[in-house]
Write a protein that holds these residues in place. Structure first.
Motif, PDB file in Angstrom:
ATOM      1  N   UNK A 140      42.494  17.768 111.797  1.00  0.00           N
ATOM      2  CA  UNK A 140      41.110  18.223 111.964  1.00  0.00           C
ATOM      3  C   UNK A 140      41.018  19.733 112.166  1.00  0.00           C
ATOM      4  N   UNK A 141      42.033  20.305 112.813  1.00  0.00           N
ATOM      5  CA  UNK A 141      42.043  21.767 113.012  1.00  0.00           C
ATOM      6  C   UNK A 141      42.349  22.519 111.732  1.00  0.00           C
ATOM      7  N   UNK A 142      42.769  21.798 110.710  1.00  0.00           N
ATOM      8  CA  UNK A 142      43.094  22.446 109.433  1.00  0.00           C
ATOM      9  C   UNK A 142      44.493  23.026 109.412  1.00  0.00           C
ATOM     10  N   UNK A 143      45.318  22.717 110.433  1.00  0.00           N
ATOM     11  CA  UNK A 143      46.645  23.338 110.525  1.00  0.00           C
ATOM     12  C   UNK A 143      47.592  22.894 109.417  1.00  0.00           C
ATOM     13  N   UNK A 144      47.294  21.756 108.785  1.00  0.00           N
ATOM     14  CA  UNK A 144      48.133  21.313 107.664  1.00  0.00           C
ATOM     15  C   UNK A 144      47.527  21.718 106.320  1.00  0.00           C
ATOM     16  N   UNK A 145      46.392  22.380 106.370  1.00  0.00           N
ATOM     17  CA  UNK A 145      45.682  22.721 105.130  1.00  0.00           C
ATOM     18  C   UNK A 145      44.980  21.483 104.590  1.00  0.00           C
ATOM     19  N   UNK A 194      42.634   6.875 110.205  1.00  0.00           N
ATOM     20  CA  UNK A 194      42.153   7.933 111.107  1.00  0.00           C
ATOM     21  C   UNK A 194      42.337   9.303 110.457  1.00  0.00           C
ATOM     22  N   UNK A 195      43.407   9.451 109.707  1.00  0.00           N
ATOM     23  CA  UNK A 195      43.735  10.767 109.144  1.00  0.00           C
ATOM     24  C   UNK A 195      43.087  11.013 107.787  1.00  0.00           C
ATOM     25  N   UNK A 254      49.590  23.315 103.639  1.00  0.00           N
ATOM     26  CA  UNK A 254      50.265  24.307 104.486  1.00  0.00           C
ATOM     27  C   UNK A 254      51.566  23.807 105.095  1.00  0.00           C
ATOM     28  N   UNK A 255      51.854  22.518 104.948  1.00  0.00           N
ATOM     29  CA  UNK A 255      53.099  22.018 105.554  1.00  0.00           C
ATOM     30  C   UNK A 255      53.110  20.504 105.668  1.00  0.00           C
TER      31      UNK A 255
END
Ligand SMILES: NC(=O)c1ccc[n+]([C@@H]2O[C@H](COP(=O)([O-])OP(=O)(O)OC[C@H]3O[C@@H](n4cnc5c(N)ncnc54)[C@H](O)[C@@H]3O)[C@@H](O)[C@H]2O)c1
Length: 338
Positions: A140-145, A194-195, A254-255
């Motif tokens: 949700x934070x966008x940390x994985x793109x 959920x994801x 992003x990862x």
């Protein structure tokens, strides 16, 4: 509003251990006041820890016990009958998955819950599993793109945990409603939902490597989500030693986030800055999901809190399991919500 929830544990088997540990660890407002099991010795063990009154049937407990809610942890073929009985007696209900092995059975339970007007929660512990919740935050934070794909692998060596009894109910199609897909599989499906959101369609192959189990013990499936993303879902239970495999991988632009393939858990993140990976979460694990699950139930009853996931949410995992069974027979893509 009362400040204590008097709870009856119905079924004092394997999963009841986790529920009770979760209560002890995290939910002092739950008082276990009744323990019910056909096998009196099992109920007595739980009574010794809680001071609860022992019963050998739900009928007896409803007649003579004092409790506001029932935590139903029984073989799948008993879910509907016991849930309906509990609602008819005006009790709040926490019910282990699957709600029932058929959608018709689920509809009858949901109707009874509505009529009773009490709290009804499905005990899908993945909703509260620390690693799963953390992964949801990261996404949700966008940390994985942008999420490209994910893989879930419910791989478990056949062991005593699952098959303690001489003739375990899990061996029997008529009692379990299927094999490992409808059983433990749900805890690997809920995280994917959920994801990545809802699953539109899937294609699957099933197998029976565990000969003593009537239902499937092998699944290879591909899920296509409403977003268009695809994810792999594997389930395997064999009596063979197996090498390590992550339980989940989520790959984004992003990862990649990898959740360890063990009940211990832990998350590692692989990205441009950490090509060898870095620990994003120290192991918390499966067992840590039950405290927050029971806490959510207690808060819903005692404080009127909205559940993190309403009971209808659990229809998704059942629908996925049923679509997997249809696809294994039809050899076609099958719609999940059709
Ligand atoms: N959330 C999870 O991770 C998880 C894990 C395992 C099981 N489960 C679910 O929990 C439920 C129970 O599974 P389990 O592994 O604990 O099974 P289990 O066989 O270990 O325990 C079931 C208990 O119910 C008792 N029982 C059977 N019929 C009864 C009756 N009519 N009245 C009273 N007691 C009766 C048995 O004696 C046994 O002690 C199932 O719905 C299963 O899918 C969830």
């Amino acid at each position: 509003m009362p400040d204590t929830l008097r709870l009856a544990l119905l079924g004092c088997g394997a999963i009841a251990r986790y529920h009770l540990d979760g209560i002890k660890e995290r939910v002092p407002r739950i008082q276990v006041s009744a323990v019910i099991d056909l096998d009196r010795a099992k109920a007595e063990k739980f009574a010794a820890e809680t001071g609860a009154k022992v019963f050998t049937s739900l009928d007896q407990a409803i007649d003579q016990g004092e409790f506001d809610a029932v935590d139903i942890m029984l073989p799948h073929d008993l879910h509907e009958r016991c849930a309906l009985q509990a609602f008819a007696a005006g009790k709040h209900v926490l019910l282990e998955k699957p709600m029932a092995p058929t959608l018709e059975g689920c509809a009858r339970i949901l109707a009874a819950a509505k009529k009773a007007g009490t709290v009804f929660m499905m005990a899908e512990n993945a909703q509260y599993w620390p690693e799963i919740v953390k992964a949801q935050e990261v996404i949700q934070n966008g940390d994985l793109g942008e999420i490209i794909t994910a893989r879930a692998a419910f791989v478990c060596e056949f062991d005593e945990y699952w098959f303690k009894e001489k003739k375990p109910w899990r061996y029997e199609q008529s009692r379990a409603g299927g094999g490992i897909t409808i059983d433990g599989g749900s805890h690997w499906m809920r995280p994917l939902r959920m994801w990545l959101g809802e699953i539109d369609e899937l294609v699957a192959v099933t197998g029976h490597p565990l000969k003593q189990m009537e239902g499937e013990s092998l699944v290879r499936a591909l899920f296509r989500f409403q977003s268009g993303a695809v994810a792999g879902f594997d389930a395997l239970m064999v009596a063979t030693a197996m090498g390590p495999e992550p339980w989940w991988r989520i790959t984004g632009t992003k990862g990649e986030l990898v959740i360890d393939g063990s009940f211990g858990g832990g998350i590692r993140l692989y990205d441009a800055q950490h090509r060898q990976g870095r620990t994003l979460m120290e192991p918390q694990g499966y067992a840590k999901s039950f405290g927050p699950e029971l806490e959510d139930f207690a808060r819903a009853v005692l404080d009127g809190k909205t559940l993190d996931a309403g009971p209808e949410q659990a229809l998704g995992e059942l629908r996925i399991a049923l679509a997997i069974y249809r696809s294994a027979t039809s050899r076609q893509w099958e719609k999940v919500w059709a």
